[in-house]
Design a protein around this motif. Structure first.
Motif, PDB file in Angstrom:
ATOM      1  N   ALA A  26     -68.936  26.256-115.657  1.00 17.30           N
ATOM      2  CA  ALA A  26     -69.359  26.648-117.155  1.00 17.30           C
ATOM      3  C   ALA A  26     -67.860  27.439-117.501  1.00 17.30           C
ATOM      4  N   PRO A  27     -67.534  27.343-118.939  1.00 12.38           N
ATOM      5  CA  PRO A  27     -66.223  28.279-119.506  1.00 12.38           C
ATOM      6  C   PRO A  27     -66.117  29.438-119.249  1.00 12.38           C
ATOM      7  N   MET A  28     -65.004  29.688-118.485  1.00  9.15           N
ATOM      8  CA  MET A  28     -64.816  31.227-118.148  1.00  9.15           C
ATOM      9  C   MET A  28     -63.483  31.406-118.247  1.00  9.15           C
ATOM     10  N   THR A  29     -63.124  32.456-119.417  1.00 18.12           N
ATOM     11  CA  THR A  29     -61.842  33.251-119.621  1.00 18.12           C
ATOM     12  C   THR A  29     -61.318  33.956-118.423  1.00 18.12           C
ATOM     13  N   GLY A  60     -62.464  29.444-122.764  1.00 20.42           N
ATOM     14  CA  GLY A  60     -62.252  29.386-124.087  1.00 20.42           C
ATOM     15  C   GLY A  60     -60.597  29.265-124.506  1.00 20.42           C
ATOM     16  N   GLN A 102     -62.596  23.959-124.004  1.00 22.24           N
ATOM     17  CA  GLN A 102     -63.695  24.794-124.978  1.00 22.24           C
ATOM     18  C   GLN A 102     -62.635  25.246-125.942  1.00 22.24           C
ATOM     19  N   HIS A 190     -67.237  25.798-129.119  1.00 23.00           N
ATOM     20  CA  HIS A 190     -67.936  27.170-128.548  1.00 23.00           C
ATOM     21  C   HIS A 190     -68.523  27.570-129.832  1.00 23.00           C
ATOM     22  N   ARG A 242     -71.893  24.646-127.677  1.00 21.71           N
ATOM     23  CA  ARG A 242     -72.605  25.634-127.023  1.00 21.71           C
ATOM     24  C   ARG A 242     -73.176  26.743-127.781  1.00 21.71           C
ATOM     25  N   MET A 279     -77.118  28.474-123.194  1.00 24.27           N
ATOM     26  CA  MET A 279     -77.316  29.960-122.506  1.00 24.27           C
ATOM     27  C   MET A 279     -78.602  30.370-122.762  1.00 24.27           C
ATOM     28  N   ASN A 309     -77.651  27.017-118.877  1.00 19.20           N
ATOM     29  CA  ASN A 309     -76.920  27.847-118.054  1.00 19.20           C
ATOM     30  C   ASN A 309     -77.392  29.275-118.228  1.00 19.20           C
ATOM     31  N   GLY A 311     -77.265  32.378-114.887  1.00 19.60           N
ATOM     32  CA  GLY A 311     -77.964  32.789-113.888  1.00 19.60           C
ATOM     33  C   GLY A 311     -78.931  31.718-112.814  1.00 19.60           C
ATOM     34  N   GLY A 332     -71.255  29.579-113.719  1.00 22.61           N
ATOM     35  CA  GLY A 332     -69.978  30.039-113.852  1.00 22.61           C
ATOM     36  C   GLY A 332     -69.662  30.912-112.613  1.00 22.61           C
ATOM     37  N   ARG A 333     -70.317  32.130-112.465  1.00 22.33           N
ATOM     38  CA  ARG A 333     -69.566  32.903-111.614  1.00 22.33           C
ATOM     39  C   ARG A 333     -69.644  32.479-110.171  1.00 22.33           C
ATOM     40  N   TYR A 361     -60.523  38.949-115.059  1.00 22.96           N
ATOM     41  CA  TYR A 361     -59.658  38.920-115.815  1.00 22.96           C
ATOM     42  C   TYR A 361     -58.315  39.550-115.365  1.00 22.96           C
TER      43      TYR A 361
END
Ligand SMILES: Cc1cc2nc3c(=O)[nH]c(=O)nc-3n(C[C@H](O)[C@H](O)[C@H](O)COP(=O)(O)O)c2cc1C
Length: 380
Positions: A26-29, A60, A102, A190, A242, A279, A309, A311, A332-333, A361
């Motif tokens: 998944a997209p993750m900043t 993103g 993204q 996005h 998304r 999501m 997406n 969980g 993601g995580r 971050y």
């Protein structure tokens, strides 16, 4: 036979886009771009480590100066941006991975500090922009992840003029072109989490009276124009969209969420895109406006490829695909602390402990830091 035969089976998004499995990153900043907001070697290493995902969706990536809104998140709107991202796309491809970029405009979630000192963005032009001049919600009324230290007050955005909205699809087209030049396999638009496109879609943030506001048709108009602009660069199967119909992130949640998002999904379906990414899980916050939407509801109105997406673990992802309600699942995580997430699922190996939020971050002090980014161990 693997415990997750469906999740680990290949899927064709179309033509040349054959994904080795249905496990999507998944997209993750992560905020590791250079000071000039360029992609770089550390980012290339991070994504290459995760190239066994069937598809990687990048963090993103800002499509314009006004679209910027997260500390040290990268850009994709100039030739130099494309050159920098080419490092990443090439590295992922050299590991047989596939990667979409993204495309991100942060809308009212941005802050004027991102335009401080940028020529052409003086006075009110520095402000973040939105469909309507409505401040976004947050528990504290504060936001972090600006260039300023600590938390700053959330600002009231400036409402875009009709002419400015008319010009946005061209910005997305340009960003898509840069992404293509960088060698990405496609792009994800996005349109979730309370950023600009979601702000247009939702009645809680869009109070416009021009052709971009009011009815669902009008609220969909900007995303519709953006999709068509991006399709002048990429083929339909190379484009994803998304949505976050259940999400409360950035203070979202509209009374008419169900009818709106079912309508938007049907409109997106007409384009036969690579996928629609939803999501659906509530682990990222739920707006509590009614019953949560489900993948089964989207499946009824969306005949194309769906990606679910929030969980999921491998077991619930396998079940969601087996139920027929989705075709792929993004994680993601789990990908933060498990670069070899797919290999671990395939072999039944234990996952690494989840990464602490403190490494999500970078900060002003440790921008581009490899710690908590590229240093998670693989099984071997
Ligand atoms: C550190 C971090 C950064 C994120 N950045 C983005 C982003 O840039 N774009 C986006 O659409 N979602 C972003 N998300 C949301 C994730 O794509 C995903 O929806 C969320 O992590 C839930 O999936 P999971 O339960 O598998 O982690 C981010 C999430 C995390 C944890």
């Amino acid at each position: 036979m693997s415990t997750y035969p469906k999740l680990l089976s290949p899927i064709d998004l179309g033509l040349d886009l054959k994904l080795a499995n249905r496990v999507v990153m998944a997209p993750m900043t992560r905020g590791r771009a250079t000071d000039k907001l360029k992609a770089n070697d550390v980012m290339a290493e991070y994504y290459a480590q995760r190239a066994s995902a069937g598809l990687i969706i990048t963090e993103g990536t800002h499509i314009s100066v006004l679209g910027r809104g997260w500390f040290q998140a990268p850009d994709i709107f100039t030739e130099e941006d494309a050159k920098a991202w080419k490092l990443v796309a090439d590295r992922v491809h050299s590991h047989d991975g596939k990667i979409f970029c993204q495309l991100w405009h942060t809308g009212r979630a941005s802050h004027s500090s991102f335009r401080e000192g940028v020529p052409g963005y003086e006075g009110d032009m520095k402000l973040s922009v939105a469909p309507s001049a409505i401040k976004r919600g947050s528990h504290s009324g504060k936001q972090g992840f600006t260039k300023l230290p600590g938390q700053v007050d959330i600002e009231t955005p400036r409402a875009l003029t009709t002419e400015e909205v008319d010009a946005l699809p061209e910005e997305y087209r340009n960003a898509a072109q840069q992404a293509k030049d960088a060698g990405f396999d496609g792009v994800e638009i996005h349109s979730a989490n309370g950023y600009l496109l979601d702000e247009f879609l939702q009645s809680c943030s869009n109070k416009r009276t021009d052709k971009y506001g009011g009815s669902m048709e009008n609220r969909f108009r900007l995303l519709d124009d953006v999709i068509r602009a991006v399709l002048t660069v990429f083929e339909p199967h190379q484009v994803g969209v998304r949505f976050s119909p259940n999400g409360v992130f950035n203070g979202m949640g509209s009374d008419d969420y169900r009818e709106s998002f079912l309508y938007y999904a049907q409109r997106v379906a007409e384009y036969k895109l690579g996928y629609l990414h939803i999501m659906i899980g509530l682990g990222f916050g739920f707006h509590n406006k009614g019953e949560p939407m489900t993948m089964a509801e989207f499946r009824k109105v969306y005949p194309g490829t769906l990606m679910a997406n929030v969980g999921y673990d491998a077991k619930s992802a396998e079940e969601e695909i087996a139920s027929g309600n989705t075709d792929m699942v993004s994680f993601g995580r789990p990908f933060i602390s498990n670069p070899d997430f797919v290999e671990r699922l395939a072999s039944g190996a234990k996952l690494n402990d989840p990464a602490p939020q403190s490494v999500y971050y970078s900060s002003v002090e440790n921008a581009m830091a490899a710690d908590g980014y590229t240093d998670f161990p693989t099984m071997s």
